[in-house]
Design a protein around this motif. Structure first.
Motif, PDB file in Angstrom:
ATOM      1  N   SER A   1       0.831  -1.203   0.000  1.00  0.00           N
ATOM      2  CA  SER A   1       0.000   0.000   0.000  1.00  0.00           C
ATOM      3  C   SER A   1       0.868   1.257   0.000  1.00  0.00           C
ATOM      4  O   SER A   1       0.410   2.331  -0.398  1.00  0.00           O
ATOM      5  N   CYS A   2       2.126   1.138   0.442  1.00  0.00           N
ATOM      6  CA  CYS A   2       3.059   2.270   0.433  1.00  0.00           C
ATOM      7  C   CYS A   2       4.317   1.973  -0.383  1.00  0.00           C
ATOM      8  O   CYS A   2       4.767   2.798  -1.170  1.00  0.00           O
TER       9      CYS A   2
ATOM     10  N   ARG B   1       6.964  -0.347  -2.914  1.00  0.00           N
ATOM     11  CA  ARG B   1       6.984  -1.161  -4.113  1.00  0.00           C
ATOM     12  C   ARG B   1       8.203  -2.082  -4.053  1.00  0.00           C
ATOM     13  O   ARG B   1       9.138  -1.851  -3.285  1.00  0.00           O
ATOM     14  N   TYR B   2       8.146  -3.110  -4.888  1.00  0.00           N
ATOM     15  CA  TYR B   2       9.310  -3.978  -5.037  1.00  0.00           C
ATOM     16  C   TYR B   2       9.583  -4.076  -6.531  1.00  0.00           C
ATOM     17  O   TYR B   2       8.854  -4.737  -7.259  1.00  0.00           O
ATOM     18  N   ASP B   3      10.584  -3.349  -6.979  1.00  0.00           N
ATOM     19  CA  ASP B   3      10.917  -3.260  -8.408  1.00  0.00           C
ATOM     20  C   ASP B   3       9.723  -2.730  -9.214  1.00  0.00           C
ATOM     21  O   ASP B   3       9.460  -3.174 -10.326  1.00  0.00           O
ATOM     22  N   GLY B   4       8.953  -1.836  -8.602  1.00  0.00           N
ATOM     23  CA  GLY B   4       7.844  -1.194  -9.298  1.00  0.00           C
ATOM     24  C   GLY B   4       6.512  -1.906  -9.187  1.00  0.00           C
ATOM     25  O   GLY B   4       5.500  -1.391  -9.656  1.00  0.00           O
ATOM     26  N   HIS B   5       6.469  -3.097  -8.553  1.00  0.00           N
ATOM     27  CA  HIS B   5       5.203  -3.822  -8.439  1.00  0.00           C
ATOM     28  C   HIS B   5       4.910  -4.167  -6.988  1.00  0.00           C
ATOM     29  O   HIS B   5       5.628  -3.728  -6.070  1.00  0.00           O
TER      30      HIS B   5
ATOM     31  N   ASP C   1       1.022   7.033  -8.656  1.00  0.00           N
ATOM     32  CA  ASP C   1       0.607   8.050  -7.686  1.00  0.00           C
ATOM     33  C   ASP C   1       0.277   7.458  -6.319  1.00  0.00           C
ATOM     34  O   ASP C   1      -0.015   8.191  -5.381  1.00  0.00           O
ATOM     35  N   SER C   2       0.306   6.123  -6.220  1.00  0.00           N
ATOM     36  CA  SER C   2       0.036   5.491  -4.925  1.00  0.00           C
ATOM     37  C   SER C   2       1.319   5.190  -4.157  1.00  0.00           C
ATOM     38  O   SER C   2       1.271   4.694  -3.040  1.00  0.00           O
TER      39      SER C   2
ATOM     40  N   TRP D   1      12.626   8.560  -1.107  1.00  0.00           N
ATOM     41  CA  TRP D   1      11.825   9.310  -0.149  1.00  0.00           C
ATOM     42  C   TRP D   1      10.906  10.339  -0.812  1.00  0.00           C
ATOM     43  O   TRP D   1      10.371  11.219  -0.139  1.00  0.00           O
ATOM     44  N   GLY D   2      10.703  10.247  -2.101  1.00  0.00           N
ATOM     45  CA  GLY D   2       9.908  11.257  -2.782  1.00  0.00           C
ATOM     46  C   GLY D   2       8.477  11.347  -2.321  1.00  0.00           C
ATOM     47  O   GLY D   2       7.847  12.415  -2.406  1.00  0.00           O
TER      48      GLY D   2
END
Length: 602
Positions: A405-406, A408-412, A422-423, A453-454
């Protein structure tokens, strides 16, 4: 005086014939009259009989090594497939012959309907054939569960739920079939009893009755006759033998190509399996049900299939008229064309469904992993225990449910499902602790991207400000920053870069020296070894122990303390067990069992 004749001993064949009459039976079977001569269209019945015998023989041998319980079924099939001499071939032959029998039965039914062989006085024999088709499909359906893998388990759950839709007795019938309200050991034993005993017994009885009625009424020839009558032997026997060998060759091709039959990961009732699909010859029904959502599902699952079966059974009555026979032939081709179209739609929909493709890839990964782990030995608690304690397969699932929910792992989401950009509100954890990951994190140009950290509340924090004020410009500063990356990454003690850490020990030592500097080094803000005071502490940063403690409680003074940004305390809040935390950490660190690591430990 004349010599008395000696008593000659009869031959073995004569002795058997005098007691069994087998010669008469053999003559009756082989020299049956074939009106119009032998034809290729008549081979399907004999071919079906041959392959049913093959199924019985292979089934008996598989039975000798199969253990029908929820804790031993998958394990025994694994043994057959991967350890028993020739087991993969035996299981593959049984699997693909079952599929061939479905095709042969449909072809046989087509030939009977087209030739009008269902008409009086052959109605009863035709009905026997329709029931045989249903029983063969039931045989395939019950056999699908026996490996007790994920696909078989969840596909069977869907099919038995359809049974429960039947008006009146549906729920009671489903309970009887399942063996209770949940799928488990009793479900498996009942399906095994049906598959290995009840259904084959009924098929044998019907085959005997079918052959008896066929011999009683004779063959229905295709008009016009192409030539004079011939005996079943040798012309028709030769055609039957060629057909059997041709179909067997096709079956053997698939057996060798697939190296047996597929075996998924052990069935896990607690893990929903979205890649479950029925065998290809049931796909049309699976697709058909999509057109009847919600409360209308009973129409597609029960009402319309029952009406189709009623029409099929009523064909002998409809076929009394010429128009009725044409209707029967047209109805049959319409059903086959509809089934083919629905099957194609199902395959096409799956091919263009990203979620299904991801689920399919995950199922293939889990299946290969289950075999890899079982090769090292299966505990007495069963192979499912191995899978439930495996970071390689469980880590991404835990991550997907609790972290994606916050993060990602390699974008997924860890399971391969792409999520909206945006999530993203926290770091991408692919390669966390590695040199490459830290190289981007300790860079003023990239720390504020969504990979780091964006999307967090730390964008205005001291770390971002320090990196902006200390951009390396000289060669010495660049080398120092690189050494810090090596030193901090070495704290993670990642197995994947252990050799590199040993090789770069000198640069790591220089990096550690800079990190301990309380003026311009890391110890100016962080506690590291015996210097510095502030958190997060960098001792053992990214190590297994550090990460497990961090996931347990990121608000601990050792880590972010009151500056923690929405990260749940999974351990102290009991939302994850200690073992679940360890598995997701081991997965992120890529630290799990492999045959290579096992050999290294020895």
């Amino acid at each position: 005086m004349a010599e008395q004749p000696r008593n000659e001993r009869p031959s073995l064949g004569s002795w058997l014939d005098s007691r069994t009459g087998y010669k008469g039976l053999l003559h009756e079977a082989l020299f049956e009259n074939v009106p119009g001569g032998a034809r290729w269209r008549y081979v399907w019945g004999s071919t079906l009989s041959f392959f049913f015998v093959v199924q019985v023989i292979t089934g008996v041998f598989l039975w000798m090594s199969y253990s029908p319980s929820s804790q031993t079924a998958w394990e025994s099939v694994y043994y057959i497939q991967h350890q028993m001499l020739g087991g993969w071939f035996l299981r593959g032959l049984h699997h693909f012959v079952a599929q061939a029998m479905t095709v042969l039965l449909v072809l046989h039914l087509m030939q009977v309907i087209i030739d009008g062989a269902y008409k009086a006085p052959r109605e009863m024999n035709y009905w026997f054939g329709v029931v045989l088709l249903i029983l063969v499909l039931a045989l395939s359906l019950t056999g699908y569960l026996l490996p007790w893998d994920q696909n078989g388990y969840w596909s069977t759950a869907v099919s038995t739920n359809i049974v429960g839709m039947s008006p009146g007795i549906g729920q009671s019938l489903q309970t009887v079939v399942v063996g209770g309200v949940t799928y488990g050991h009793l479900t498996l034993t009942r399906f095994f009893a049906l598959h290995a005993g009840v259904i084959p017994g009924l098929i044998i009885v019907l085959i005997v009755g079918h052959v008896y009625l066929f011999r009683k009424h004779g063959l229905t020839p295709k008009q016009p006759l192409k030539g004079p009558d011939q005996g079943f032997w040798p012309e028709q026997v030769l055609r039957d033998a060629v057909a059997c060998l041709a179909v067997l060759a096709v079956v053997l091709f698939f057996v060798v190509r697939e190296q047996g039959a597929p075996l998924g990961a052990p069935a896990d009732p607690a893990e929903q399996f979205s890649a479950a699909r029925p065998e290809w010859y049931f796909l049309f029904l699976y697709q058909f049900l999509k057109y009847f959502p919600g409360s209308t599902e009973i129409i597609g699952a029960i009402v319309l299939p029952t009406l189709g079966l009623v029409v099929l059974m009523a064909m002998p009555f409809l076929g009394r008229w010429k128009l009725g026979h044409r209707f029967n032939v047209g109805f049959m081709f319409a059903m086959l064309a509809g089934a083919a179209l629905l099957s194609w739609q199902s395959i096409s929909a799956d091919r263009n469904d990203p979620e299904y493709q991801v689920a399919k890839a995950v199922s293939q990964r889990d299946a290969a992993r289950a075999v890899e782990m079982a090769n090292a030995g299966v505990p007495i608690t069963g192979a499912l225990t191995l899978m439930r304690n495996d970071p390689y397969t469980q880590g991404p699932r835990i991550f997907s449910r609790n972290c994606a929910s916050c993060h990602r792992y390699d974008g997924h989401d860890g399971m391969g499902n792409a999520l909206p950009k945006d999530s993203i509100s926290a770091s991408d954890l692919k390669g966390y602790g590695s040199r490459e990951w830290l190289q981007g994190f300790l860079n003023a140009d990239t720390i504020l991207t969504t990979r780091y950290w964006g999307g967090t509340a730390h964008t205005e924090g001291d770390m971002v400000g320090w990196l902006g004020d200390h951009i390396p410009e000289t060669d010495e500063q660049i080398a120092t920053r690189r050494n810090v990356v090596l030193a901090l990454s070495a704290q993670a003690a990642l197995p994947s870069q252990a050799a590199m850490d040993r090789k770069d020990s000198a640069q790591i030592a220089m990096g550690i020296a800079f990190m301990r500097n309380t003026k311009n080094g890391c110890a100016e803000c962080h506690k590291f070894q015996d210097v510095g005071t502030d958190s997060p502490e960098l001792d053992g940063w990214g190590s297994r122990e550090w990460m497990v403690a961090f996931v347990n409680d990121p608000s601990h003074p050792r880590f972010f303390g009151r500056d923690n940004d929405r990260m749940p305390s999974y351990g102290t809040e009991k939302s994850l067990s200690q073992r679940e935390i360890e598995m997701v950490v081991d997965w992120i660190r890529q630290e799990w069992y492999t045959p290579k690591t096992a050999a290294t430990r020895k």
